[in-house]
Design a protein around this motif. Structure first.
Motif, PDB file in Angstrom:
ATOM      1  N   TYR A 118     -82.342  16.140 -40.969  1.00  0.00           N
ATOM      2  CA  TYR A 118     -82.167  17.416 -40.296  1.00  0.00           C
ATOM      3  C   TYR A 118     -81.034  17.272 -39.290  1.00  0.00           C
ATOM      4  O   TYR A 118     -80.414  16.203 -39.185  1.00  0.00           O
ATOM      5  CB  TYR A 118     -83.471  17.860 -39.634  1.00  0.00           C
ATOM      6  CG  TYR A 118     -84.007  16.900 -38.589  1.00  0.00           C
ATOM      7  CD1 TYR A 118     -83.977  17.234 -37.231  1.00  0.00           C
ATOM      8  CD2 TYR A 118     -84.554  15.664 -38.943  1.00  0.00           C
ATOM      9  CE1 TYR A 118     -84.471  16.368 -36.269  1.00  0.00           C
ATOM     10  CE2 TYR A 118     -85.049  14.797 -37.992  1.00  0.00           C
ATOM     11  CZ  TYR A 118     -85.001  15.148 -36.654  1.00  0.00           C
ATOM     12  OH  TYR A 118     -85.483  14.290 -35.701  1.00  0.00           O
ATOM     13  N   THR A 203     -82.568  21.981 -36.630  1.00  0.00           N
ATOM     14  CA  THR A 203     -82.633  22.942 -37.737  1.00  0.00           C
ATOM     15  C   THR A 203     -84.059  23.203 -38.196  1.00  0.00           C
ATOM     16  O   THR A 203     -84.383  24.313 -38.617  1.00  0.00           O
ATOM     17  CB  THR A 203     -81.800  22.427 -38.924  1.00  0.00           C
ATOM     18  OG1 THR A 203     -82.151  21.054 -39.209  1.00  0.00           O
ATOM     19  CG2 THR A 203     -80.309  22.504 -38.613  1.00  0.00           C
ATOM     20  N   LYS A 225     -73.584  21.713 -34.359  1.00  0.00           N
ATOM     21  CA  LYS A 225     -74.496  21.051 -35.293  1.00  0.00           C
ATOM     22  C   LYS A 225     -74.092  19.585 -35.421  1.00  0.00           C
ATOM     23  O   LYS A 225     -72.921  19.270 -35.627  1.00  0.00           O
ATOM     24  CB  LYS A 225     -74.433  21.751 -36.659  1.00  0.00           C
ATOM     25  CG  LYS A 225     -75.409  21.248 -37.697  1.00  0.00           C
ATOM     26  CD  LYS A 225     -75.279  22.083 -38.966  1.00  0.00           C
ATOM     27  CE  LYS A 225     -76.207  21.615 -40.067  1.00  0.00           C
ATOM     28  NZ  LYS A 225     -76.060  22.436 -41.292  1.00  0.00           N
TER      29      LYS A 225
END
Length: 337
Positions: A118, A203, A225
């Motif tokens: 993730y 996420t 991210k």
């Protein structure tokens, strides 16, 4: 649901047959305490974990109790003092459990889209026009209220701590107008409600909020991210009897692979069937921690030069060993593909 006929392999069967003394000790185990990290409220976690733990209880033939704590450290300490036998951790908290609480990784989660891990995130309100990138956050930090994660959280603290802050020579404790530490759920809702300007998250939890509270989810946007983080590990206390370990591992690695009801239970947890793992999945996390420590040492102007050089050399040695181990694992994986 009945799982008594499940088997992993001939080797597993032989392990059970060979562990006579462990089998005897296994009879003394009346219950298993399962630790669940505090990514959101205990009430929410209980609703999705109870069906899974009920199935685990039926499979193992002993009572399985959910163990909740207000922070990650509570689960780590619970394992350290024998109050937690098996636990779901993030990678950083798993590393603490392995190093300080007699823990050992034996399985790994897989998300319901099949991702091998993730990603850590920085989030803000969608209507905040001033914040659209990580650099916007760093440039305006002195005017922002920031929600950091639990200090033992991989995605909420360690990963952004390195990639967002350490690599940019920023101390989040002093850079922002106000910095608070909270769970993933609290940080998400605090940003959505305008109580925080920006916060860390991941996420998995952002996707879960889309299911549980789509109105609040719609108010959020992602600013940054991270690189991929290995999926969450499942850890047991190494002192569990070997025969019980076999049963537990068998349950995890076969759960949801065929039975439709079990697949539905995993879907509520946002997971696909588990895969086998080991402490080696922590290698990139260990490297992150060491890189961060090295950078902090290099920036320490008050430490004597000789002492600093000695400490940096020790870190470099550890990084070299971790790199060798990582290369060996990658070579082994390449040979079986």
């Amino acid at each position: 649901m009945k799982h008594w006929l499940r088997t992993l392999s001939l080797a597993t069967t032989m392990t059970v047959a060979a562990s006579g003394s462990a089998l005897a000790a296994d009879k003394d185990i009346k219950e298993i305490n399962f630790g669940i990290i505090s990514t959101e409220s205990s009430q929410n976690l209980k609703s999705v974990w109870t069906p899974f733990l009920d199935d685990m209880q039926e499979e193992l033939g002993v009572e399985v109790n959910a163990f909740f704590a207000s922070d990650y450290a509570g689960i780590i300490q619970g394992m350290r003092f024998g109050k937690v036998d098996v636990a779901w951790y993030g990678n950083k908290s798993a590393m603490e459990a392995v190093d300080r609480a007699n823990g050992e990784i034996f399985a790994q989660t897989v998300d319901n889209e099949g991702n091998p891990g993730y990603w850590s995130l920085l989030i803000a309100r969608k209507d905040n026009e001033k914040l659209n990138t990580m650099q916007d956050v760093l440039d305006n930090a002195k005017d922002l209220n920031f929600g950091n994660g639990d200090p033992n959280s991989t995605s909420g603290y360690l990963v952004p701590g390195y990639y967002v802050f350490a690599l940019n020579n920023v101390d989040p404790k002093t850079a922002f107008k106000r910095t608070v530490n909270a769970s993933h759920e609290v940080n998400l809702l605090s940003v959505a409600n305008g109580q925080l300007d920006v916060a860390t998250n991941n996420t998995e939890n952002l996707r879960r909020l889309e299911i549980t509270n789509p109105e609040q989810h719609a108010k959020l946007k992602v600013l940054w991210k991270s690189p991929l983080i290995p999926a969450d590990p499942i850890v047991w206390n190494k002192e569990l009897p070997e025969a019980m370990k076999v049963k537990i591992k068998n349950f995890f690695l076969t759960y949801g692979t065929e039975d439709a009801a079990e697949k539905a239970v995993l879907a509520a947890l946002q997971w696909a069937p588990f895969v086998e793992s080991s402490n080696d999945q922590l290698l990139p996390i260990r490297q992150l921690e060491l890189f961060k420590s090295k950078q902090e040492l290099e920036q320490n102007a008050s430490m004597a030069a000789a002492e600093k050089a000695e400490k940096i050399a020790a870190i470099d040695k550890q990084l070299t060993e971790l790199g060798k181990r990582q290369a060996m694992i990658e070579k082994q994986q390449a040979s079986v593909q």
